[in-house]
Every structure is written in C-alpha cells, then in structure tokens.
Design a protein around this motif. Sequence first.
Motif, PDB file in Angstrom:
ATOM      1  N   SER A  50       0.810  -1.217   0.000  1.00  0.00           N
ATOM      2  CA  SER A  50       0.000   0.000   0.000  1.00  0.00           C
ATOM      3  C   SER A  50       0.842   1.266   0.000  1.00  0.00           C
ATOM      4  O   SER A  50       0.429   2.291   0.546  1.00  0.00           O
ATOM      5  N   SER A  51       2.035   1.198  -0.592  1.00  0.00           N
ATOM      6  CA  SER A  51       2.813   2.416  -0.752  1.00  0.00           C
ATOM      7  C   SER A  51       2.081   3.322  -1.745  1.00  0.00           C
ATOM      8  O   SER A  51       1.223   2.854  -2.507  1.00  0.00           O
ATOM      9  N   PRO A  52       2.395   4.623  -1.774  1.00  0.00           N
ATOM     10  CA  PRO A  52       1.667   5.523  -2.668  1.00  0.00           C
ATOM     11  C   PRO A  52       1.616   5.053  -4.115  1.00  0.00           C
ATOM     12  O   PRO A  52       0.558   5.104  -4.745  1.00  0.00           O
ATOM     13  N   GLY A  53       2.702   4.554  -4.625  1.00  0.00           N
ATOM     14  CA  GLY A  53       2.700   4.111  -6.014  1.00  0.00           C
ATOM     15  C   GLY A  53       1.854   2.876  -6.246  1.00  0.00           C
ATOM     16  O   GLY A  53       1.354   2.650  -7.359  1.00  0.00           O
ATOM     17  N   GLN A  54       1.663   2.074  -5.206  1.00  0.00           N
ATOM     18  CA  GLN A  54       0.929   0.813  -5.364  1.00  0.00           C
ATOM     19  C   GLN A  54      -0.580   0.966  -5.210  1.00  0.00           C
ATOM     20  O   GLN A  54      -1.327   0.078  -5.599  1.00  0.00           O
ATOM     21  N   ILE A  55      -1.040   2.071  -4.623  1.00  0.00           N
ATOM     22  CA  ILE A  55      -2.488   2.271  -4.508  1.00  0.00           C
ATOM     23  C   ILE A  55      -2.957   3.526  -5.233  1.00  0.00           C
ATOM     24  O   ILE A  55      -4.104   3.941  -5.079  1.00  0.00           O
ATOM     25  N   SER A  56      -2.096   4.106  -6.049  1.00  0.00           N
ATOM     26  CA  SER A  56      -2.449   5.355  -6.715  1.00  0.00           C
ATOM     27  C   SER A  56      -3.582   5.190  -7.719  1.00  0.00           C
ATOM     28  O   SER A  56      -4.245   6.168  -8.074  1.00  0.00           O
ATOM     29  N   ASN A  57      -3.848   3.962  -8.192  1.00  0.00           N
ATOM     30  CA  ASN A  57      -4.956   3.729  -9.117  1.00  0.00           C
ATOM     31  C   ASN A  57      -6.218   3.265  -8.394  1.00  0.00           C
ATOM     32  O   ASN A  57      -7.215   2.952  -9.047  1.00  0.00           O
TER      33      ASN A  57
END
Length: 358
Positions: A50-57
Amino acid sequence: MKYTKILTVLGLALSLNSQAALIDLTGQGYVTYGDFNSYSLPIAGINVPSSPGQISNLVVVATGSNGNPINTNFSGMDNAYSTPSGVSGSNFFSTGGTSDPSQVSSFFGDNAATWDTSLIALEAFLAGEDMVFFFNNNNLNGANLQSLAGWAQVKLTDNNGDEIGVFDFTNNNGAYGLVSEGGGGTFFGDPADYTSDGSGPIIGNNAGTDYVLSGGPICIDTGTTPPTPVSCNSPLADEGPINHNLGADNAAYAIVAPELNSLLKGLFDSALNLNDFTMSIDLRLGCDPGFGNPNGNVGDEICTGAVSGFGKNINNGFEQLFIASATFESPNTQIPEPGTLLLLGGGLLLLWRHKLIS
C-alpha cells in the motif's frame, strides 16, 4: 457499451473498466463489527502492498501521504483526506473535524463533514466487483502503543438527502480490547444481526465503547479451519502473537459490508440515475476527546493505555483507508430485482431504509 459511456462522461482512465478483484477472501476468517466483517490479512497470509505508487490507481479515502496521484481520486468523488502524524499533529482524526478535500470536479451530494462519492463514479470504479475497504495501522510498536481506536459510518443518500442505508463499523459498546481477549466483535458473526440507528459513536470508556481496537497482536488456534483467534494465554494458542501494526506499506485489514454491497448491487443493476445517489464515509481514528481527554493530551492514560494495556492514540501517522475490490463468499443477503427497482423507484428505497436503519 454502458461502462464506455460512463467513463467518457466522467473522464476516468480506461483502466477502471477492467478493475479486477484485488484479492480473494473466500474461506478466510473474519471478525464482525456491526455491519462489517474485518479480515486479518497477516493471519490470512495475504500481502496487500500500500505504498503511494501501489495504490495510486485505487480510491484513497484518507492517507498521510502528500502529493499526486495518491491524494487525487476520480471525477465524481472527493480526493483523499489528510491524516495527522500523531507526532507533530493531532492524536485524533475525524472527517468532521478536518477540512473537506477538494475534487477533480464538483459533484452533487458532496458534504463538508464526510468523504463522498457519487454512485455513478463508484460504479465505474468497481466495474461489477464487490467493494472492500483496506486499512493501514501505522502506530509505534511498543506493547500498548501499537493499538489504535477506530470507528466509521457509511451512508447512502438520494438526491433529496434521504438516507436509504446506514452501515456502522462499530465495537457495539463492547469492551475495548482484542477480540481474542474479551474485546468487542464476534468471530464469524452475522452483520444482519446489527442495525444502525444512524447516530454517531458511543465513546464511553474501556469497559464499553463503539470504537474498535485496531493493530494489536493476535494469537490463533490453527487446529480449526480457518484458524480461530484465541487468547495468547490459552493452551489452544499454537501460533502468534501475529502483529497487525504493519506500517504504511502493507495493509493490515480488509473490511467488507455485505449488506452495503448488496444494496449497491441493486442500485447499480437498476436504471435509476446514479448521479442522484451519494455514498458518504464518516471516519474517526485515534483518541476521541470524548474519552475524557478534552485537551487532546496524547499522554493521558485513556489514550496511551499504559496501565490498561491498549492505547487509542494516532502516535506515528500515515494511517490509510482505501477502496478496492475483492472476491469472497456470497452472503445470504437478498438483492432486489432490477425490475422491482424500476417499478417502485423511490418507494423501494424507502423500504430499504426501513430495513437497514429502523
């Protein structure tokens, strides 16, 4: 064709139309808190980065991250609320006590005290899948410091502002403690046994509160299928304690409201104008001043749990709540037929309201 038109109108990314279920929760154990079933991801052995890049979509309701794209959701819904650090900021967060986030564009039904989405935007995002909430617990790891108090209420309203469904994530005035240690919540409970009255949480005290304890270490009995949470002092405890304070980069819980999903499906499958319906989330995390710390003192015993054993503070920051989709066993909840929705229109929604909030 239906989703293509919606995506064109909303200006959403084409990837939303192929939004696949993020995880499969079929056969996993859960604890019922009011209208919601909470699944432990570490006990299930499921990793949800759930890092920013992994939940940005995905759809982010609240986060401690700064900057796009994680703070920016899709047209037709609020952007993400900003949660406090708990170190230099408040030890308590409430959507009603924080500035309402901006939107990509304004939409009908946006409220100042809740995170909101139009149902047409939510339908486009879910693309036929069931909705699930994911939560990060990112407190300090000291014994009593990692636990965090949380409560939430989700409402569906129509274009007149009438409530057609209210769903609580609540400890139901149970003891503030782990479910395995006599706290609130019911292992493999039935959300149909609970009915919200639409009010805010009973703050109470450690003996009885609507705030759920999040983040504590759980021991389990692996001799059952699925494994059963038990006291770490129990002779049946053969694994654990299993940590649920996983930090900012891994979600600790998947939280599902079967009746809410059934109501959404009935609306999505109807020909009603989904622009007329709003889903709103009232989210509260940390040590509510109503616990007896009117000055918000992070060091108060009721907040730290230094003696009682379970704290309530936000003390490290970057708690996150975000929405994706999941596969799980279908609940025994009747879904209204689309034709009935069309025939009865607002009258049916009033029946739903009577069932869910009376």
